[in-house]
Structures are given as C-alpha cells and as structure tokens.
Design a protein around this motif. Structure first.
Motif, PDB file in Angstrom:
ATOM      1  N   LEU A 196       1.091  -1.328   0.060  1.00 36.16           N
ATOM      2  CA  LEU A 196      -0.083  -0.060   0.067  1.00 36.16           C
ATOM      3  C   LEU A 196       0.835   1.266   0.083  1.00 36.16           C
ATOM      4  O   LEU A 196       1.707   1.301   0.929  1.00 36.16           O
ATOM      5  N   HIS A 197       0.425   2.351  -0.801  1.00 32.38           N
ATOM      6  CA  HIS A 197       1.257   3.614  -0.913  1.00 32.38           C
ATOM      7  C   HIS A 197       0.867   4.306   0.256  1.00 32.38           C
ATOM      8  O   HIS A 197      -0.467   4.779   0.299  1.00 32.38           O
ATOM      9  N   TYR A 198       1.683   4.494   1.075  1.00 31.21           N
ATOM     10  CA  TYR A 198       1.221   5.247   2.586  1.00 31.21           C
ATOM     11  C   TYR A 198       0.673   6.825   2.354  1.00 31.21           C
ATOM     12  O   TYR A 198      -0.257   6.828   3.003  1.00 31.21           O
ATOM     13  N   PRO A 199       1.387   7.501   1.491  1.00 32.86           N
ATOM     14  CA  PRO A 199       0.620   8.755   1.305  1.00 32.86           C
ATOM     15  C   PRO A 199      -0.943   8.647   0.920  1.00 32.86           C
ATOM     16  O   PRO A 199      -1.795   9.466   1.357  1.00 32.86           O
ATOM     17  N   LEU A 200      -0.897   7.637  -0.060  1.00 36.09           N
ATOM     18  CA  LEU A 200      -2.475   7.615  -0.620  1.00 36.09           C
ATOM     19  C   LEU A 200      -3.328   7.104   0.384  1.00 36.09           C
ATOM     20  O   LEU A 200      -4.540   7.440   0.636  1.00 36.09           O
ATOM     21  N   ALA A 201      -2.895   6.062   1.560  1.00 35.92           N
ATOM     22  CA  ALA A 201      -3.610   5.661   2.506  1.00 35.92           C
ATOM     23  C   ALA A 201      -3.834   6.977   3.510  1.00 35.92           C
ATOM     24  O   ALA A 201      -5.020   7.037   4.031  1.00 35.92           O
ATOM     25  N   ILE A 202      -3.172   7.718   3.830  1.00 33.31           N
ATOM     26  CA  ILE A 202      -3.558   8.769   4.564  1.00 33.31           C
ATOM     27  C   ILE A 202      -4.479   9.768   4.000  1.00 33.31           C
ATOM     28  O   ILE A 202      -5.364  10.295   4.649  1.00 33.31           O
ATOM     29  N   ALA A 203      -4.111   9.884   2.559  1.00 37.44           N
ATOM     30  CA  ALA A 203      -5.104  10.918   1.846  1.00 37.44           C
ATOM     31  C   ALA A 203      -6.575  10.241   1.887  1.00 37.44           C
ATOM     32  O   ALA A 203      -7.437  10.887   1.875  1.00 37.44           O
ATOM     33  N   ALA A 204      -6.741   9.001   1.791  1.00 39.89           N
ATOM     34  CA  ALA A 204      -7.728   8.088   1.745  1.00 39.89           C
ATOM     35  C   ALA A 204      -8.527   8.443   3.007  1.00 39.89           C
ATOM     36  O   ALA A 204      -9.791   8.471   3.120  1.00 39.89           O
ATOM     37  N   ALA A 205      -7.841   8.357   3.958  1.00 38.84           N
ATOM     38  CA  ALA A 205      -8.575   8.420   5.454  1.00 38.84           C
ATOM     39  C   ALA A 205      -9.069   9.852   5.419  1.00 38.84           C
ATOM     40  O   ALA A 205     -10.031  10.191   6.114  1.00 38.84           O
ATOM     41  N   TYR A 206      -8.134  10.640   5.364  1.00 34.92           N
ATOM     42  CA  TYR A 206      -8.644  12.234   5.305  1.00 34.92           C
ATOM     43  C   TYR A 206      -9.678  12.491   4.273  1.00 34.92           C
ATOM     44  O   TYR A 206     -10.622  13.278   4.869  1.00 34.92           O
ATOM     45  N   SER A 207      -9.951  11.740   3.271  1.00 39.08           N
ATOM     46  CA  SER A 207     -11.181  11.969   2.524  1.00 39.08           C
ATOM     47  C   SER A 207     -12.268  11.698   2.956  1.00 39.08           C
ATOM     48  O   SER A 207     -13.335  12.363   2.946  1.00 39.08           O
ATOM     49  N   GLY A 208     -12.305  10.488   4.067  1.00 41.07           N
ATOM     50  CA  GLY A 208     -13.387  10.228   4.571  1.00 41.07           C
ATOM     51  C   GLY A 208     -14.056  11.404   5.604  1.00 41.07           C
ATOM     52  O   GLY A 208     -15.213  11.452   5.779  1.00 41.07           O
ATOM     53  N   PHE A 209     -13.207  12.280   5.922  1.00 40.11           N
ATOM     54  CA  PHE A 209     -13.617  13.412   6.747  1.00 40.11           C
ATOM     55  C   PHE A 209     -14.568  14.212   6.031  1.00 40.11           C
ATOM     56  O   PHE A 209     -15.224  14.978   6.900  1.00 40.11           O
ATOM     57  N   VAL A 210     -14.698  14.184   4.701  1.00 39.27           N
ATOM     58  CA  VAL A 210     -15.358  15.266   3.770  1.00 39.27           C
ATOM     59  C   VAL A 210     -16.808  15.177   4.277  1.00 39.27           C
ATOM     60  O   VAL A 210     -17.574  16.027   3.891  1.00 39.27           O
ATOM     61  N   VAL A 211     -17.307  14.036   4.829  1.00 39.31           N
ATOM     62  CA  VAL A 211     -18.858  14.064   5.389  1.00 39.31           C
ATOM     63  C   VAL A 211     -19.122  14.751   6.636  1.00 39.31           C
ATOM     64  O   VAL A 211     -20.312  14.580   6.975  1.00 39.31           O
ATOM     65  N   TYR A 212     -18.189  15.209   7.448  1.00 41.81           N
ATOM     66  CA  TYR A 212     -18.451  15.596   8.561  1.00 41.81           C
ATOM     67  C   TYR A 212     -19.439  16.750   8.774  1.00 41.81           C
ATOM     68  O   TYR A 212     -20.180  16.821   9.675  1.00 41.81           O
ATOM     69  N   GLY A 213     -19.377  17.562   7.846  1.00 39.82           N
ATOM     70  CA  GLY A 213     -20.364  18.728   8.031  1.00 39.82           C
ATOM     71  C   GLY A 213     -21.987  18.123   7.558  1.00 39.82           C
ATOM     72  O   GLY A 213     -22.777  18.950   7.627  1.00 39.82           O
TER      73      GLY A 213
END
Length: 443
Positions: free
Chosen positions: A133-150
C-alpha cells in the motif's frame, strides 16, 4: 486518474509551501483584498487583523482538545487492539483503501474530531499490514472520509440552528435535524459519498512498485518511559503506576457526563471533550501510561496552536472590511428559490479557504444567506445546510484540518494534497447535484 493525481502531486511538491506559510500568504492576500476590493483603510485593516488575532482562542483550544482526546482514546489499549484487528482485515490495496475511507467517514459523521484522528491511526495500521500500500495515498484516503463531517450529527451549523435561542432564530426559527442532517437527500448524499470514494481513490494507487512509498515502522513507535525496578520505586512512582487513580478519575467524570446528558445537556465540543478525556483516563487506568500518550499526542496539535490565530485574524479582516458580505451577495444576487442552496454551497466552499471554521464562517455568512432565502422565498434550512456542506467540501484543499493528520502521520502537505485535490473535484460533482435536488425538494 493516476496520471492526473501524479500531475497534482508534482505541482504541490514543487510549488506548495508548508501550512504555516500558506496561513501567512492568505493573511497577506486578505489584507490586499480588503484594501482594493473592500476599499478599507490599510491602517484599519491592520487593526482588524490584530484585534481579531485571538478571537478563535476558545474554539482553537476546543479543537486542540478534541484532537488530543481523540488521539488518547484511539491509543488506549482496548481501542488500539480493536483497530489493530480491523487493520488486519484488508488483504489488498483496494480493500485497504475501502476500510480507511468507510471507517473514517462513519466516525467523522458521528464525531468529527474523533473521526479525524481515528482515520489517520487506522490508515497507519492498515499500511503496516498491507506492505504494497502507498502510504501517502492511505493517509489521503482516510482524510477524504472526513469530507462528510459537515453532514453529520456533530456538525456545527446543523447543531447551531437546531438550538433554541440561536442568533438567527428570529430570521429562520429553530430547524430540527430532520430537515438537515437526517433529511433523506442529505443522508443519501452522505452514504453515496462514503461508498463511492474508496473505489475512485483506488484508481489513484501507483501501478509501478518503485513509486510506492511504504510506511516507515518508526512512525508507529511511541517512546516509553524507562521502567523502574520494583524494589527501587518510590511511593510517588507507585502512585503514578496505580490503576486505581485513573479508574477513579474516569468513573467520576463518566458519572458527571451521565448526569449531564440525562438532565438534558446538549452535545457540544465541551461535553464531547470531557467525555473523551474521562474515557481515556478510565481505559488507560495508570496515570503514567496516560501522560506518556499525552506527550505523544501533543505533537499532533502544535500546528493548530500556532495557525488558528492567523485564521482568526483573516476572519476579522473579512468581517471588518465587509468582504464576506460582498462575496456572499454576489452569489445570492443570481439565485432563485431553487438554486440558492447551490450558490450558498459554492460561496461557502470559497469562503472556507479563508475562514476554515464552520461556526465562525456561518457567524458572518449566515445572516446574509438566510436574509436572501427569506427575500426570494428559498428554504432557510436548506440554505444553512448548504453552507455546512460547502464548508466541508473545500477542506480537501484547505490545509487547516490536515495539520493534525500530517503531524500524526509524519508526512508533509505535499505528500497528500495531490490526492485530496482529486477528491475535491469528485465530491464537488456529488455535492453540486445534491444541493440542486435539496433546493427543489425543500420548497
């Protein structure tokens, strides 16, 4: 998609400075806008900035604590074991990204601070398990899940307008969560976003193994206090290692939280921070282990502490010069009752680049868009919710909430922003369509 992600990654690596430099640049840009577009006196603008520099001090401390308490809870032995077991479920890159996005999305919908931290930690554990797994993409993917918080139950704006006595009650009344967070259009938008994002992100994974950056195992290591031999321990050291103290503090705090919520207390940042802190005391039990985790967690909030005042100063400039009103009125002037939520969403996304606080942004943009909604017969509830969606959307570009993620992941902004920019475009399509439908069905 892979070539596009690599293009954005190259651009941000070459041209994008660190988040603190971005905050300073945005400050200078805000000053120039206030002087040229807002026609404000330069000395007045400087006074706006300096006078508002500490306006987000209370909110900034609340955010620091929600990040820190989320980190502590995620690092407690029982939660850590649960996350470690979950991280062993994926067997390939796609399933790894799916788990990171879905878990972060659900956690962020429930409580955005916890979701922000828990997503980063699970992404790290998954990357440690899936070696390809590409580590930067894994972190970006996790942060992308944050986009629904609003669109979640802890989002500032929906909770605000659902509270008796909120500052816009005379203009729009009290709006229940059934018209915002739990409205079918918003719920479908949330689910659709969480379900589709991971498969889109999987397309961005490098195909060439030589381009894959794996997780450095040292990132997951937490320095432990030197063990003191049993015979050499003083009375104070034995107290530090006693589980009785941590459990007692945790039970006392949880008892208060139970009394508070049973008595009708509201869910806000303070009550959530208190609950998380007391749970951490209870689950760590030993004060020595708790304080070791605190020392590690403090590293994740350093950037927030320094940069929040700069964004408070920017917000003061925009308010004092009238720029926020100007920007919002440009969009509301071209709106119809059906399209005002869409334009409110777009304007909120743009303003979020300068005011990355949902509550602070709504304090200055809310009166303008709600007045416009009343003037043209649009839905105030849909318009307010659209501002919340716009605020969450451009966090894929605004580095404000990425600060604790970067500190925890030991990555740089340039490592992940190329991927989150792609997600900005992807979620923009979903949110744009959603706000159009939402504006129609709410009339």
């Amino acid at each position: 998609m892979l070539r596009l992600a690599e293009f954005f990654s190259r651009i941000v690596r070459k041209y994008l400075p660190d988040p603190l430099a971005i905050a300073i640049i945005l400050t200078i840009f805000s000053v120039l806008l206030a002087v040229t577009v807002g026609r404000s006196n330069p000395l007045d603008v400087v006074e706006y900035w300096g006078g508002g520099f500490w306006d987000l001090l209370e909110f900034g401390m609340q955010v620091v604590l929600i990040i820190l308490t989320g980190f502590l809870l995620a690092k407690t032995p029982i939660v850590d074991v649960m996350l470690t077991r979950l991280a062993k479920l994926p067997k390939g890159n796609t399933s790894a990204i799916v788990l990171a996005v879905v878990l972060t999305g659900i956690a962020s919908w429930l409580q955005w601070g916890f979701g922000l931290i828990i997503g980063t930690i699970i992404a790290q554990k998954i990357a440690a398990n899936v070696k390809t797994l590409h580590y930067p993409l894994a972190i970006a993917a996790a942060y992308s899940g944050f986009v629904v918080y609003g669109m979640g139950i802890s989002a500032t704006i929906p909770l605000l307008v659902a509270t008796d006595g909120h500052f816009l009650e005379d203009q729009m009344g009290v709006v229940g969560l059934e018209e915002t967070v739990f409205h079918p259009v918003i719920l479908i938008t949330t689910i659709l976003t969480i379900v589709t994002m991971p498969f889109f992100l999987a397309l961005l994974h490098p195909k060439d193994p030589k381009r894959v950056i794996p997780l450095d195992p040292a990132v997951l290591q937490i320095k432990k206090n030197e063990e003191v031999e049993v015979g050499e321990r003083s009375f104070g050291q034995r107290l530090n290692d006693s589980p009785v103290l941590g459990i007692a503090a945790g039970l006392l705090g949880l008892s208060y939280s139970m009394i508070y919520f049973i008595g009708g207390g509201s869910i806000d940042l303070n009550s959530v921070n208190f609950l998380f802190l007391m749970l951490a005391f209870l689950l760590f039990a030993r004060p020595s282990r708790f304080i070791t985790a605190v020392a590690e967690g403090v590293k994740t909030v350093g950037g927030v502490i320094v940069q929040y005042p700069f964004y408070a100063g920017i917000m003061a400039i925009l308010v004092g010069s009238g720029l926020v009103v100007t920007f919002s009125e440009l969009f509301t002037a071209i709106s119809t009752p059906h399209t005002l939520p869409l334009w409110a969403f777009i304007s909120a996304g743009l303003i979020n680049l300068l005011i990355p606080s949902g509550g602070g942004q709504f304090a200055v943009q809310g009166p303008v868009v709600i007045e416009a909604a009343n003037a043209i017969g649009a839905s105030p509830a849909a318009t307010a919710m659209a501002v919340s969606v716009g605020d969450q959307w451009t966090n894929m570009l605004q580095p404000f909430f990425l600060l604790p993620v970067l500190a925890l992941s030991k990555l740089k902004l340039t490592d992940v922003l190329g991927y989150t920019i792609i997600m900005l475009f992807f979620t923009g399509v979903i949110f744009t369509a959603s706000m159009l439908v939402y504006g129609f069905v709410m009339l």
